[in-house]
Design a protein around this motif. Sequence first.
Motif, PDB file in Angstrom:
ATOM      1  N   PRO A   4       0.816  -1.223   0.000  1.00  0.00           N
ATOM      2  CA  PRO A   4       0.000   0.000   0.000  1.00  0.00           C
ATOM      3  C   PRO A   4       0.851   1.277   0.000  1.00  0.00           C
ATOM      4  O   PRO A   4       0.490   2.266  -0.638  1.00  0.00           O
ATOM      5  CB  PRO A   4      -0.818  -0.119   1.289  1.00  0.00           C
ATOM      6  CG  PRO A   4      -0.894  -1.590   1.549  1.00  0.00           C
ATOM      7  CD  PRO A   4       0.412  -2.157   1.055  1.00  0.00           C
ATOM      8  N   ALA A   5       1.989   1.247   0.672  1.00  0.00           N
ATOM      9  CA  ALA A   5       2.862   2.428   0.738  1.00  0.00           C
ATOM     10  C   ALA A   5       3.504   2.762  -0.608  1.00  0.00           C
ATOM     11  O   ALA A   5       4.074   3.841  -0.771  1.00  0.00           O
ATOM     12  CB  ALA A   5       3.958   2.209   1.778  1.00  0.00           C
ATOM     13  N   ALA A   6       3.391   1.853  -1.575  1.00  0.00           N
ATOM     14  CA  ALA A   6       4.002   2.067  -2.882  1.00  0.00           C
ATOM     15  C   ALA A   6       2.989   2.534  -3.927  1.00  0.00           C
ATOM     16  O   ALA A   6       3.251   2.491  -5.117  1.00  0.00           O
ATOM     17  CB  ALA A   6       4.679   0.787  -3.343  1.00  0.00           C
TER      18      ALA A   6
ATOM     19  N   ALA B 115       8.913   2.519   0.568  1.00  0.00           N
ATOM     20  CA  ALA B 115       8.188   1.247   0.684  1.00  0.00           C
ATOM     21  C   ALA B 115       9.112   0.036   0.813  1.00  0.00           C
ATOM     22  O   ALA B 115       8.779  -0.925   1.508  1.00  0.00           O
ATOM     23  CB  ALA B 115       7.267   1.066  -0.527  1.00  0.00           C
ATOM     24  N   TYR B 116      10.263   0.088   0.139  1.00  0.00           N
ATOM     25  CA  TYR B 116      11.117  -1.103   0.070  1.00  0.00           C
ATOM     26  C   TYR B 116      12.560  -0.868   0.519  1.00  0.00           C
ATOM     27  O   TYR B 116      13.365  -1.799   0.475  1.00  0.00           O
ATOM     28  CB  TYR B 116      11.129  -1.650  -1.363  1.00  0.00           C
ATOM     29  CG  TYR B 116       9.753  -1.884  -1.925  1.00  0.00           C
ATOM     30  CD1 TYR B 116       8.936  -2.903  -1.419  1.00  0.00           C
ATOM     31  CD2 TYR B 116       9.246  -1.077  -2.932  1.00  0.00           C
ATOM     32  CE1 TYR B 116       7.663  -3.110  -1.929  1.00  0.00           C
ATOM     33  CE2 TYR B 116       7.974  -1.283  -3.448  1.00  0.00           C
ATOM     34  CZ  TYR B 116       7.188  -2.298  -2.936  1.00  0.00           C
ATOM     35  OH  TYR B 116       5.929  -2.493  -3.435  1.00  0.00           O
ATOM     36  N   GLY B 117      12.882   0.371   0.898  1.00  0.00           N
ATOM     37  CA  GLY B 117      14.238   0.661   1.353  1.00  0.00           C
ATOM     38  C   GLY B 117      15.267   0.737   0.232  1.00  0.00           C
ATOM     39  O   GLY B 117      16.467   0.605   0.477  1.00  0.00           O
TER      40      GLY B 117
ATOM     41  N   THR C 274      -6.629  -0.952  -3.585  1.00  0.00           N
ATOM     42  CA  THR C 274      -7.710  -1.953  -3.579  1.00  0.00           C
ATOM     43  C   THR C 274      -8.058  -2.378  -5.002  1.00  0.00           C
ATOM     44  O   THR C 274      -8.172  -3.577  -5.287  1.00  0.00           O
ATOM     45  CB  THR C 274      -8.952  -1.393  -2.862  1.00  0.00           C
ATOM     46  OG1 THR C 274      -8.594  -1.096  -1.510  1.00  0.00           O
ATOM     47  CG2 THR C 274     -10.095  -2.385  -2.878  1.00  0.00           C
ATOM     48  N   ILE C 275      -8.204  -1.419  -5.887  1.00  0.00           N
ATOM     49  CA  ILE C 275      -8.535  -1.734  -7.283  1.00  0.00           C
ATOM     50  C   ILE C 275      -7.433  -2.600  -7.901  1.00  0.00           C
ATOM     51  O   ILE C 275      -7.707  -3.614  -8.532  1.00  0.00           O
ATOM     52  CB  ILE C 275      -8.733  -0.444  -8.105  1.00  0.00           C
ATOM     53  CG1 ILE C 275      -9.977   0.315  -7.620  1.00  0.00           C
ATOM     54  CG2 ILE C 275      -8.835  -0.761  -9.600  1.00  0.00           C
ATOM     55  CD1 ILE C 275     -10.056   1.752  -8.115  1.00  0.00           C
ATOM     56  N   LEU C 276      -6.192  -2.201  -7.689  1.00  0.00           N
ATOM     57  CA  LEU C 276      -5.063  -2.925  -8.274  1.00  0.00           C
ATOM     58  C   LEU C 276      -4.937  -4.345  -7.740  1.00  0.00           C
ATOM     59  O   LEU C 276      -4.610  -5.270  -8.480  1.00  0.00           O
ATOM     60  CB  LEU C 276      -3.755  -2.168  -8.019  1.00  0.00           C
ATOM     61  CG  LEU C 276      -3.561  -0.893  -8.828  1.00  0.00           C
ATOM     62  CD1 LEU C 276      -2.497  -0.009  -8.187  1.00  0.00           C
ATOM     63  CD2 LEU C 276      -3.194  -1.235 -10.270  1.00  0.00           C
TER      64      LEU C 276
END
Length: 154
Positions: A9-11, A35-37, A143-145
Amino acid sequence: MNVMDLLKPAAVRAISAASSKKRMMHDIADIAAGAYGLNPDRTVEALMERESLGPTGVGHGVALPHARLAGLDKVVGAFLLLEKPIDFEAVDRQPVDIVFALFAPEDAGVEHLKALALVSRTLRDPAFCDKLRANPDPAKLYTILTEVAPVKAA
């Protein structure tokens, strides 16, 4: 494999203005860093290196920039919805407002290609893209994705 396997979600973000393709690449790198560092400078460099081989604007307002990066153990993604489309040198010469970036480990083989095929097929559906464009809230976009039914990648 499905989109939920690739995306946190953070991405997922909606951005009101990206002035250029390069600026948008910096935005993607910042999202991926949070999101992933991932190292944002190395991420921009890798994305731009890939773009120099040929633009990743696939048409109909969609771009799929991607790069291989050290420090990853699986393929991950970042999604941007741009309020104002930008020139991305897309194959159909249309500006881009939907961007799904993928980052793969340096030694990723088939998984990278499967992820690219999955995202490409998902975003090839005009009705699906219209639904994304109509929902600029990042939580709704996520949510859609991620509600997309798993698609068999080639």
